[in-house]
Design an enzyme around this catalytic site. Structure first.
Site, PDB file in Angstrom:
ATOM      1  N   GLY A  91     -18.222  13.272   8.921  1.00 42.23           N
ATOM      2  CA  GLY A  91     -16.980  12.923   9.599  1.00 42.23           C
ATOM      3  C   GLY A  91     -15.844  12.637   8.638  1.00 42.23           C
ATOM      4  N   GLN A  92     -16.037  12.916   7.351  1.00 37.83           N
ATOM      5  CA  GLN A  92     -14.941  12.712   6.384  1.00 37.83           C
ATOM      6  C   GLN A  92     -13.789  13.644   6.747  1.00 37.83           C
ATOM      7  OE1 GLN A  92     -15.928  13.614   2.289  1.00 37.83           O
ATOM      8  NE2 GLN A  92     -14.011  12.799   1.493  1.00 37.83           N
ATOM      9  N   THR A  93     -12.628  13.066   6.968  1.00 37.02           N
ATOM     10  CA  THR A  93     -11.475  13.875   7.374  1.00 37.02           C
ATOM     11  C   THR A  93     -10.473  14.067   6.240  1.00 37.02           C
ATOM     12  OG1 THR A  93     -10.339  11.909   8.224  1.00 37.02           O
ATOM     13  CG2 THR A  93     -11.642  13.195   9.803  1.00 37.02           C
ATOM     14  N   HIS A  98     -12.879   7.937  -0.471  1.00 36.98           N
ATOM     15  CA  HIS A  98     -12.275   6.658  -0.054  1.00 36.98           C
ATOM     16  C   HIS A  98     -13.353   5.754   0.498  1.00 36.98           C
ATOM     17  CE1 HIS A  98     -11.902   9.651   3.168  1.00 36.98           C
ATOM     18  NE2 HIS A  98     -12.101   8.654   4.029  1.00 36.98           N
TER      19      HIS A  98
HETATM   20  P1  5GP Z   1     -12.503   9.433   6.977  1.00 38.31           P
HETATM   21  O1  5GP Z   1     -12.776   9.813   8.400  1.00 38.31           O
HETATM   22  O2  5GP Z   1     -12.088  10.633   6.164  1.00 38.31           O
HETATM   23  O3  5GP Z   1     -13.602   8.637   6.344  1.00 38.31           O
HETATM   24  O4  5GP Z   1     -11.278   8.426   7.045  1.00 38.31           O
HETATM   25  C1  5GP Z   1      -9.961   8.776   6.743  1.00 38.31           C
HETATM   26  C2  5GP Z   1      -9.135   7.564   7.082  1.00 38.31           C
HETATM   27  O5  5GP Z   1      -7.852   7.745   6.525  1.00 38.31           O
HETATM   28  C3  5GP Z   1      -8.932   7.357   8.592  1.00 38.31           C
HETATM   29  O6  5GP Z   1      -9.451   6.089   8.949  1.00 38.31           O
HETATM   30  C4  5GP Z   1      -7.432   7.471   8.778  1.00 38.31           C
HETATM   31  O7  5GP Z   1      -6.938   6.530   9.698  1.00 38.31           O
HETATM   32  C5  5GP Z   1      -6.895   7.215   7.386  1.00 38.31           C
HETATM   33  N1  5GP Z   1      -5.668   7.914   7.089  1.00 38.31           N
HETATM   34  C6  5GP Z   1      -5.438   9.246   7.248  1.00 38.31           C
HETATM   35  N2  5GP Z   1      -4.190   9.566   6.853  1.00 38.31           N
HETATM   36  C7  5GP Z   1      -3.621   8.405   6.412  1.00 38.31           C
HETATM   37  C8  5GP Z   1      -2.321   8.091   5.874  1.00 38.31           C
HETATM   38  O8  5GP Z   1      -1.450   8.944   5.722  1.00 38.31           O
HETATM   39  N3  5GP Z   1      -2.108   6.793   5.541  1.00 38.31           N
HETATM   40  C9  5GP Z   1      -3.069   5.823   5.680  1.00 38.31           C
HETATM   41  N4  5GP Z   1      -2.731   4.585   5.325  1.00 38.31           N
HETATM   42  N5  5GP Z   1      -4.286   6.083   6.189  1.00 38.31           N
HETATM   43  C10 5GP Z   1      -4.561   7.360   6.558  1.00 38.31           C
END
Ligand code: 5GP
Ligand code: ZN
Length: 139
Positions: A91-93, A98
């Site tokens: 689910g990494q977007t 991070h």
């Molecule tokens: P993943 O699903 O990849 O583990 O989490 C990505 C996270 O990055 C999500 O929780 C999303 O809300 C956060 N995110 C995505 N784009 C941005 C952004 O432009 N700024 C900030 N502060 N968070 C972001």
């Protein structure tokens, strides 16, 4: 064009940055799962945990270690779920490593890491361990 987290690390786009450290930056997630939901990133673009340079990996966890207590105190939380979605299958977007640091409270309705995996597995532990040890020897 650099990825969104590279641009946050570089100060090119705004974010609620809470710490800029040697090698890592911590800022509020824009769609928080709880108050004080922080993302901690390496300042260099790396997509997967296994591709982090050892010094960068150390800087990343050093930052997590430094901020986890202050975050919890700031929002009055009791505990913290710390997690990484590593790879699209998880689910990494955002393809820049991070660490999610999410403050938790008793009864907040969220589960433990175990709740992500409803079915578990029945594979024999010894053979799984053997396979991993064998890969480690080659690494
Ligand atoms: P993943 O699903 O990849 O583990 O989490 C990505 C996270 O990055 C999500 O929780 C999303 O809300 C956060 N995110 C995505 N784009 C941005 C952004 O432009 N700024 C900030 N502060 N968070 C972001
Ligand atoms: Zn990046």
């Amino acid at each position: 064009m650099a990825c969104v987290f590279c641009r946050i690390a570089g100060g090119e786009i705004p974010a609620e940055v809470i710490a800029r450290e040697d090698g890592a930056t911590a800022f509020l997630d824009v769609t928080p799962l709880a108050d004080g939901h922080v993302l901690v990133i390496p300042n260099v673009h790396v997509g997967r945990v296994e591709d982090l340079e050892p010094d960068t990996a150390a800087a990343l966890f050093r930052a997590v270690h430094r901020i986890v207590g202050p975050i919890r105190a700031a929002v009055g939380a009791e505990g913290t779920t710390i997690g990484i979605n590593d790879g699209a299958a998880t689910g990494q977007t955002v393809p820049h490593v991070h660490v999610h640091v999410v403050p938790r409270r008793t009864g907040d309705g969220a589960g433990s890491v175990h709740s992500i995996f409803p079915h578990g597995t029945r594979q024999e532990l010894a053979s799984v361990a053997r396979a991993i040890r064998s890969q480690l020897e080659r690494a």
